[in-house]
Scaffold this active site. Structure first.
Site, PDB file in Angstrom:
ATOM      1  CB  CYS A  38      -0.925   0.037   1.381  1.00 37.45           C
ATOM      2  SG  CYS A  38      -2.171  -1.187   1.216  1.00 37.45           S
ATOM      3  CG  HIS A  73      -2.967   3.816   1.636  1.00 36.68           C
ATOM      4  ND1 HIS A  73      -3.509   3.402   0.547  1.00 36.68           N
ATOM      5  CD2 HIS A  73      -2.935   2.751   2.278  1.00 36.68           C
ATOM      6  CE1 HIS A  73      -3.966   2.153   0.546  1.00 36.68           C
ATOM      7  NE2 HIS A  73      -3.490   1.738   1.744  1.00 36.68           N
ATOM      8  CG  ASN A  77      -6.516  -0.497   0.973  1.00 35.85           C
ATOM      9  OD1 ASN A  77      -5.617  -0.162   0.019  1.00 35.85           O
ATOM     10  ND2 ASN A  77      -5.738  -0.829   2.024  1.00 35.85           N
TER      11      ASN A  77
HETATM   12  N1  ACO Z   1     -18.635  -8.028   8.763  1.00 38.62           N
HETATM   13  C1  ACO Z   1     -18.999  -8.143   9.911  1.00 38.62           C
HETATM   14  N2  ACO Z   1     -18.466  -8.525  10.904  1.00 38.62           N
HETATM   15  C2  ACO Z   1     -16.865  -8.511  10.729  1.00 38.62           C
HETATM   16  C3  ACO Z   1     -16.347  -8.412   9.660  1.00 38.62           C
HETATM   17  C4  ACO Z   1     -17.170  -8.154   8.600  1.00 38.62           C
HETATM   18  N3  ACO Z   1     -16.723  -7.925   7.211  1.00 38.62           N
HETATM   19  N4  ACO Z   1     -15.032  -8.724   9.620  1.00 38.62           N
HETATM   20  C5  ACO Z   1     -14.950  -9.034  10.915  1.00 38.62           C
HETATM   21  N5  ACO Z   1     -15.992  -9.153  11.588  1.00 38.62           N
HETATM   22  C6  ACO Z   1     -16.208  -9.413  13.110  1.00 38.62           C
HETATM   23  C7  ACO Z   1     -15.092 -10.148  13.560  1.00 38.62           C
HETATM   24  O1  ACO Z   1     -15.046 -11.295  13.397  1.00 38.62           O
HETATM   25  C8  ACO Z   1     -15.254  -9.855  14.995  1.00 38.62           C
HETATM   26  O2  ACO Z   1     -16.277 -10.801  15.567  1.00 38.62           O
HETATM   27  P1  ACO Z   1     -16.069 -11.364  16.942  1.00 38.62           P
HETATM   28  O3  ACO Z   1     -16.041 -10.273  17.963  1.00 38.62           O
HETATM   29  O4  ACO Z   1     -17.231 -12.178  17.129  1.00 38.62           O
HETATM   30  O5  ACO Z   1     -14.742 -12.135  17.157  1.00 38.62           O
HETATM   31  C9  ACO Z   1     -15.819  -8.331  15.062  1.00 38.62           C
HETATM   32  O6  ACO Z   1     -16.091  -8.219  13.715  1.00 38.62           O
HETATM   33  C10 ACO Z   1     -14.547  -7.569  15.397  1.00 38.62           C
HETATM   34  O7  ACO Z   1     -13.416  -7.878  14.643  1.00 38.62           O
HETATM   35  P2  ACO Z   1     -11.939  -7.030  14.613  1.00 38.62           P
HETATM   36  O8  ACO Z   1     -11.062  -7.273  13.754  1.00 38.62           O
HETATM   37  O9  ACO Z   1     -11.824  -6.704  16.056  1.00 38.62           O
HETATM   38  O10 ACO Z   1     -12.714  -5.470  14.219  1.00 38.62           O
HETATM   39  P3  ACO Z   1     -12.196  -4.220  14.146  1.00 38.62           P
HETATM   40  O11 ACO Z   1     -12.973  -3.181  14.926  1.00 38.62           O
HETATM   41  O12 ACO Z   1     -10.673  -4.125  14.386  1.00 38.62           O
HETATM   42  O13 ACO Z   1     -12.364  -3.702  12.476  1.00 38.62           O
HETATM   43  C11 ACO Z   1     -11.143  -3.774  10.585  1.00 38.62           C
HETATM   44  C12 ACO Z   1     -11.580  -4.621  11.794  1.00 38.62           C
HETATM   45  C13 ACO Z   1     -11.856  -2.743   9.928  1.00 38.62           C
HETATM   46  C14 ACO Z   1     -10.108  -4.761   9.645  1.00 38.62           C
HETATM   47  C15 ACO Z   1      -9.806  -2.988  11.376  1.00 38.62           C
HETATM   48  O14 ACO Z   1      -8.909  -3.709  12.209  1.00 38.62           O
HETATM   49  C16 ACO Z   1      -9.185  -2.250  10.461  1.00 38.62           C
HETATM   50  O15 ACO Z   1      -9.546  -1.162   9.862  1.00 38.62           O
HETATM   51  N6  ACO Z   1      -7.537  -2.473  10.424  1.00 38.62           N
HETATM   52  C17 ACO Z   1      -6.736  -1.771   9.646  1.00 38.62           C
HETATM   53  C18 ACO Z   1      -6.712  -2.763   8.136  1.00 38.62           C
HETATM   54  C19 ACO Z   1      -6.639  -1.966   6.999  1.00 38.62           C
HETATM   55  O16 ACO Z   1      -7.012  -0.945   6.889  1.00 38.62           O
HETATM   56  N7  ACO Z   1      -5.714  -2.808   6.304  1.00 38.62           N
HETATM   57  C20 ACO Z   1      -5.544  -2.276   5.043  1.00 38.62           C
HETATM   58  C21 ACO Z   1      -4.301  -2.878   4.412  1.00 38.62           C
HETATM   59  S1  ACO Z   1      -3.032  -2.092   5.386  1.00 38.62           S
HETATM   60  C22 ACO Z   1      -3.060  -0.560   4.962  1.00 38.62           C
HETATM   61  O17 ACO Z   1      -3.485  -0.073   3.783  1.00 38.62           O
HETATM   62  C23 ACO Z   1      -2.789   0.456   6.017  1.00 38.62           C
END
Ligand code: ACO
Length: 325
Positions: free
Chosen positions: A115, A252, A282
């Site tokens: 990214c 980004h 993304n």
């Molecule tokens: N829909 C519904 N529920 C979901 C989904 C989905 N698509 N994905 C995960 N969940 C659930 C999980 O299973 C979890 O359930 P549980 O509590 O029963 O176990 C719950 O939602 C919470 O999951 P988390 O992973 O803790 O959710 P979080 O609040 O951290 O959000 C996310 C997840 C959006 C991926 C977040 O961690 C994030 O934005 N991380 C950065 C990732 C990113 O942007 N990566 C891109 C590449 S790197 C970059 O470009 C910077």
């Protein structure tokens, strides 16, 4: 005393025709529009058609950037294409774009920093232009992440999309002050201790397959804001500029919460932040030039504006570019 700076002559972008809404994804995996919007800000993404390759997206963005810059393809002597989803393992997707543009001179190569790819590509092109060996560059970010997603994994498939963006950079003599046009400072970082937090579980040497994207989302989120603010503070230290001087913050486009958190920590007000993640998800290395092109075409970014780019991604890699348009 004059110095050579890499000045942006124009930009362009391309998104595949097909859009996929959150509601469409919710019909395939256990998710909802509400969950995706609340956690990421993403509403829809574009997905390349069957047979539409990263080079096809890159070529369209490059042609749009050349038209915007009002320069002929034959004047380009450097193509740096940032991608993690090349058409083939080799040759570089950049040479396919070079051939399609009818360019038979200069150099064309791919660069892979996930990214952060566009920030790494801008930095590389800037160094080559300032060396005096190249005069005019196309810097492209192009991705078809839809091809490396596990469409049954709701924790990743809702986050990414396909697209491409490009800028034309030209080596120009400038007075050598911080008021110059062009790239003023660049700062790159990597830390391979985090390489297993966001990766693809395949590759030519390890599995002889392409593999699928895997991510510990929470871990990425935890590090993202600190890492991007670190390299932005380096850009401010190098130039003497600060958050108040920046006209446009073009980060980004991974996640609106990461963008908002970074801007808040740096003291950059929301009206200066360019956000397009809602419309294309993304798109990895393509996301910054897609956002740049949007803000340029809708009249926000004007000649002379101070523009701050930043990215963070797999590796981890992260970096910043401060430029005057
Ligand atoms: N829909 C519904 N529920 C979901 C989904 C989905 N698509 N994905 C995960 N969940 C659930 C999980 O299973 C979890 O359930 P549980 O509590 O029963 O176990 C719950 O939602 C919470 O999951 P988390 O992973 O803790 O959710 P979080 O609040 O951290 O959000 C996310 C997840 C959006 C991926 C977040 O961690 C994030 O934005 N991380 C950065 C990732 C990113 O942007 N990566 C891109 C590449 S790197 C970059 O470009 C910077």
């Amino acid at each position: 005393m004059t110095v050579t700076r890499s000045v942006v002559l124009g930009c362009g972008s391309y998104l595949p025709a097909r859009t996929v809404t959150n509601a469409e994804l919710a019909a395939k995996v256990e998710t909802s529009d509400e969950w995706i919007v609340q956690r990421t800000g993403i509403r829809e993404r574009h997905i390349a058609a069957d047979g539409e390759l990263t080079s096809d997206l890159a070529l369209k963005a490059a042609q749009a950037a050349l038209a915007d810059a009002k320069v002929d393809a034959q004047s380009i002597d450097l193509i740096v294409l940032a991608t993690s989803t090349p058409d083939q393992t080799f040759p570089a997707t950049a040479v396919t774009v070079q051939a399609a543009l009818g360019i038979h001179h200069g150099a064309a190569f791919d660069l892979q920093a996930v990214c952060s790819g566009f920030v790494f590509a801008m930095t590389t092109a800037d160094a080559l232009l300032r060396s005096g060996n190249h005069k005019r560059a196309l810097v492209i970010g192009a991705e078809t992440f839809s091809r490396i997603l596990d469409w049954e994994d709701r924790t990743t498939c809702v986050l990414f999309g396909d697209g491409a963006g490009a800028v034309v950079l030209e080596a120009q003599a400038q007075p050598g002050t911080r008021d110059d046009r062009g790239v003023l400072t660049t700062h790159l970082r990597s830390d391979g201790r985090y390489k297993d937090k966001l990766y693809v579980d395949g590759g030519p040497s390890s599995t002889m397959t392409v593999g699928h994207l895997r991510m510990e989302g929470r871990e990425v989120f935890k590090h993202a804001v600190a890492m991007v603010t670190d390299v932005i503070e380096d850009a401010f230290k190098a130039t003497g500029y600060g958050a108040n001087d920046v006209q446009w913050f073009v980060p980004h486009q991974a996640n609106k919460r990461i963008i908002d958190g970074s801007a808040h920590k740096l003291g950059i007000t929301p009206d200066k932040v360019v956000i397009t993640v809602d419309r294309h998800g993304n798109t990895s290395a393509a996301s910054i030039p897609l956002a740049l092109d949007t803000a340029r075409k809708d009249g926000r970014i004007k000649s002379g504006d101070l523009v701050l780019l930043e990215a963070m991604g797999g590796g981890f890699t992260w970096g910043s570019v401060l430029l005057r348009w």
